[in-house]
Write an enzyme that holds these catalytic residues in place. Sequence first.
Site, mmCIF file in Angstrom:
data_model
loop_
_atom_site.group_PDB
_atom_site.id
_atom_site.type_symbol
_atom_site.label_atom_id
_atom_site.label_comp_id
_atom_site.label_asym_id
_atom_site.label_seq_id
_atom_site.Cartn_x
_atom_site.Cartn_y
_atom_site.Cartn_z
ATOM 1 N N ASP A 1 11.842 10.296 -6.182
ATOM 2 C CA ASP A 1 11.691 11.455 -5.301
ATOM 3 C C ASP A 1 10.552 12.371 -5.765
ATOM 4 O OD1 ASP A 1 12.246 13.001 -3.142
ATOM 5 O OD2 ASP A 1 14.108 13.853 -3.923
ATOM 6 N N HIS B 1 2.741 8.939 -1.953
ATOM 7 C CA HIS B 1 3.376 7.619 -2.058
ATOM 8 C C HIS B 1 2.429 6.626 -2.756
ATOM 9 C CE1 HIS B 1 6.555 9.193 0.340
ATOM 10 N NE2 HIS B 1 5.873 9.238 1.475
ATOM 11 N N TRP C 1 13.736 6.417 8.294
ATOM 12 C CA TRP C 1 13.153 6.089 9.602
ATOM 13 C C TRP C 1 12.953 7.348 10.441
ATOM 14 C CZ3 TRP C 1 10.889 1.634 10.000
ATOM 15 C CH2 TRP C 1 11.417 0.486 9.406
ATOM 16 N N LEU D 1 12.751 -9.632 -16.203
ATOM 17 C CA LEU D 1 13.327 -8.428 -15.573
ATOM 18 C C LEU D 1 13.643 -8.712 -14.111
ATOM 19 C CD1 LEU D 1 13.777 -5.243 -15.571
ATOM 20 C CD2 LEU D 1 11.416 -5.082 -14.800
HETATM 21 C C1 FPP Z 1 10.617 9.901 -1.780
HETATM 22 O O1 FPP Z 1 9.750 11.009 -1.976
HETATM 23 C C2 FPP Z 1 9.868 8.647 -1.800
HETATM 24 C C3 FPP Z 1 9.804 7.749 -0.779
HETATM 25 C C4 FPP Z 1 10.534 7.922 0.493
HETATM 26 C C5 FPP Z 1 8.963 6.532 -0.867
HETATM 27 C C6 FPP Z 1 8.919 5.843 -2.197
HETATM 28 C C7 FPP Z 1 7.884 4.798 -2.169
HETATM 29 C C8 FPP Z 1 7.004 4.527 -3.147
HETATM 30 C C9 FPP Z 1 7.001 5.194 -4.475
HETATM 31 C C10 FPP Z 1 5.980 3.494 -2.857
HETATM 32 C C11 FPP Z 1 6.025 2.287 -3.704
HETATM 33 C C12 FPP Z 1 7.298 1.590 -3.691
HETATM 34 C C13 FPP Z 1 7.463 0.270 -3.854
HETATM 35 C C14 FPP Z 1 8.813 -0.269 -4.066
HETATM 36 C C15 FPP Z 1 6.348 -0.679 -3.815
HETATM 37 P P1 FPP Z 1 9.621 12.117 -0.820
HETATM 38 O O2 FPP Z 1 8.583 11.657 0.134
HETATM 39 O O3 FPP Z 1 10.963 12.359 -0.215
HETATM 40 O O4 FPP Z 1 9.144 13.353 -1.627
HETATM 41 P P2 FPP Z 1 9.446 14.902 -1.278
HETATM 42 O O5 FPP Z 1 10.921 15.108 -1.448
HETATM 43 O O6 FPP Z 1 8.639 15.636 -2.304
HETATM 44 O O7 FPP Z 1 8.968 15.149 0.118
#
Ligand code: FPP
Length: 222
Positions: free
Chosen positions: A2, A19, A51, A113
């Site tokens: 997060d 991301h 989504w 892993l």
């Molecule tokens: C949450 O942060 C994160 C996500 C919804 C996406 C996580 C994805 C990645 C780290 C990309 C790579 C992943 C893989 C498995 C290849 P947020 O967007 O909710 O952050 P915020 O709370 O600060 O808005």
Amino acid sequence: MDGNGRWAKLRGKERYEGHIQGVESVRRVVRAAADAGVEYLTLYAFSTENWGRPAEEVDALMTLFCSCVINETPELIEQGVKVSVIGSRTRFSTEVNARLDEIEERTAEGKVLNLILVLDYSSREEITMAVRNLAAKVAEGALAAEEISESLISENLYTTGIPDPDLIIRTSGECRLSNFLLWQASYAEFYFPQTLWPDFTEEEFRKALEVYASRERRYGTL
Ligand code: FPP
């Protein structure tokens, strides 16, 4: 994982850039977990609730998942990482599903892993699906209601064959599970660092393991 959006906002960037930066942390943590002898690392990358985000952000995440498969697979094979994907996957495009199948197939021989990618996942949906499957078996006479046990429920979840998590880390200071592994997390230890996911380092991962090692797990006994 997060805090990607906040990381980007703090730097005047678009959320998707957080991301993209988050992928660097994924690389670091996969390496650190393998070095530390962790056998299962589970990454919650996209919830069913995600989504509901704006289409541009969802599209950017789908593109990122596909490019990660293409770019990261050789390195993961080299490191002995076996990737499995859990989640509904009924809402992904054919392209995304094909990429996810590809990374599972190409890393299937990994022995160092187990990396579980949690995508299009809702724990409540997973439990509902398990209950529905078992109820259908009872209705057709293939199962007696008394035979429904905790282990049978576990076997009907996406995580069948994967041990329950020992430690759950949620970055960015948020202290909640957000529909993640609700059944499986019954006896997990929790760790909530303030660090935003794109800033999460190998050292912080090792610190989380140290904190975990110092906890006393009693499983309800004395
Ligand atoms: C949450 O942060 C994160 C996500 C919804 C996406 C996580 C994805 C990645 C780290 C990309 C790579 C992943 C893989 C498995 C290849 P947020 O967007 O909710 O952050 P915020 O709370 O600060 O808005």
